[in-house]
Design an enzyme around this catalytic site. Structure first.
Site, short mmCIF file in Angstrom:
data_model
loop_
_atom_site.label_atom_id
_atom_site.label_comp_id
_atom_site.label_asym_id
_atom_site.label_seq_id
_atom_site.Cartn_x
_atom_site.Cartn_y
_atom_site.Cartn_z
N ALA A 1 -10.11 5.71 3.61
CA ALA A 1 -9.98 6.49 4.85
C ALA A 1 -11.27 7.24 5.09
CB ALA A 1 -8.82 7.47 4.77
N GLY B 1 -8.36 8.95 9.74
CA GLY B 1 -8.63 8.98 11.18
C GLY B 1 -9.72 9.94 11.60
N LYS C 1 0.85 -1.18 0.00
CA LYS C 1 0.00 0.00 0.00
C LYS C 1 0.89 1.24 0.00
CE LYS C 1 -2.92 2.89 2.86
NZ LYS C 1 -3.75 3.05 4.06
#
Lengths: 91, 268
Positions: B197, B171, B110
């Site tokens: 994400a 996050g 990744k």
């Protein structure tokens, strides 16, 4: 990590008097910090001395990968920049 | 269809393929931010994920006997997907993944090259540079990227094996903030596209899958839940639910009611 001086000896260069056969340790940069090793030390020897299992880490010497198969044959030289890494949790 | 689908067939008949490798779970989970390695292992097992992302870092020289991730998350059971988190240049990303390849022998990786806080937004020029270097070096690159269809197309043409745009900042747990753009990117993609994400809770993962994503990659949504193991179970089901809803094809939206019970045969 190669920016550190090639000869940054953290230990006295001169052998103690009366010990003419003693070869002084040499210094490498290990994970960014000076680290004294015995001359002739191999990557395999370094990992063993540090206590790491070879199958769980990877080693880079002067920004080049050291393949696991070459650990025994790779002798460290003064000023070498060694990185030892492993996998940790990450996203 | 000869038979109605059962939970069993749903779980087994819908595999997906990236870089020639097939997986049944469409949920990829990170291994960071957990309380300890025991919790990491339990949450990953509960999520049903088959691919886990991992970071590459210097060993702790003063504690060589410290437990390592591999002792808890077996690389023979899970496909490790090493990441380039913390790399801000193409050179660092390539060095990091070369080390990962040596440590585990994996070439499926990744790539993420991030800009500075507080956004940690994908740095696309640096990502292009790193992707090019990695592909040249034999890596199969799943790439974290902006929700930018031009950038995604270019990465795909370079040879990236999966395109992974953000749904919201890393996050943040804000959910899929860009469903229209993600849907348009899916439309043009010829390699798997995963939302990577921004997922905060189970419904966010379901939304991503309903859009037609091949999968979802998340970490904080599980690790930072009050009960990570339970959230891992929720995410597993959300991804399956979203995927099945996408395959089923949702009903058309209509402005107004449409009774579900017949209006005929009423008693008088």
């Amino acid at each position: 990590m190669r920016g550190l001086t090639q000869q940054c000896h953290a230990v006295p260069l001169l052998a103690p008097a009366g010990d003419a056969d003693h070869i002084p340790p040499m210094t490498i940069t290990l994970n960014g910090a000076p680290h004294a090793i015995e001359p002739g030390q191999t990557v395999a020897g370094l990992l063993a001395a540090l206590g790491f299992e070879t199958r769980k880490v990877a080693v880079e010497r002067n920004e080049e990968i050291v393949p696991r198969s070459a650990y025994e044959a790779t002798h460290l030289a003064p000023g070498d920049a060694i990185e030892i890494v492993h996998f940790i949790g990450g996203g | 269809m000869d038979q109605f689908m059962t939970d069993e067939t749903v779980a087994h008949d819908d595999s997906w393929t990236v870089a020639g490798r097939s997986f049944r779970s469409r949920l990829i989970v990170g291994t960071g931010k957990y309380k300890d390695l025991e919790e990491t292992a339990a949450a990953i097992a509960a999520s049903g994920a088959e691919i886990v992302t991992v970071a590459v870092r210097r060993v702790n020289l003063s504690d060589p006997a410290a437990p390592m991730l591999q002792d808890f998350v077996d690389p023979k059971v899970y496909t490790y997907l090493p990441n380039t988190a913390g790399c801000h240049t193409a050179k660092d990303a390539v060095r990091t993944l070369r080390l990962a390849r040596e440590a585990g022998g994996w070439n499926l990786v990744k790539l993420e090259v991030l800009g500075p806080p507080p956004h940690l937004y994908p740095d696309m020029p640096a990502t292009f540079e790193a992707a090019e270097a990695l592909i040249k070096d034999g890596f199969e690159v799943m790439v974290y990227c902006a929700d930018d269809p031009l950038a995604a197309k270019r990465l795909e043409e370079m040879g990236c094996v999966a395109i992974m745009p953000l749904g919201a900042p890393i996050g943040s747990g804000l959910g899929v903030q860009n469903p229209a753009m993600i849907a348009m990117m899916i439309e043009q993609a010829t390699v798997p596209l995963l939302v990577d994400a921004g997922v905060g809770t189970a419904s966010d993962a379901a939304i991503a899958m309903e859009l037609g994503c091949h999968g979802v990659l998340l970490n904080s949504a599980i690790a930072h839940a009050k009960d990570p193991i339970r959230m891992a179970v929720a995410m597993k089901h959300a991804v399956i639910a979203g995927r099945q809803a996408f395959l089923a094809g949702r009903m058309p939206r209509r402005m107004g009611a449409d009774p579900s019970s017949p209006l005929t045969g009423l008693i008088r």
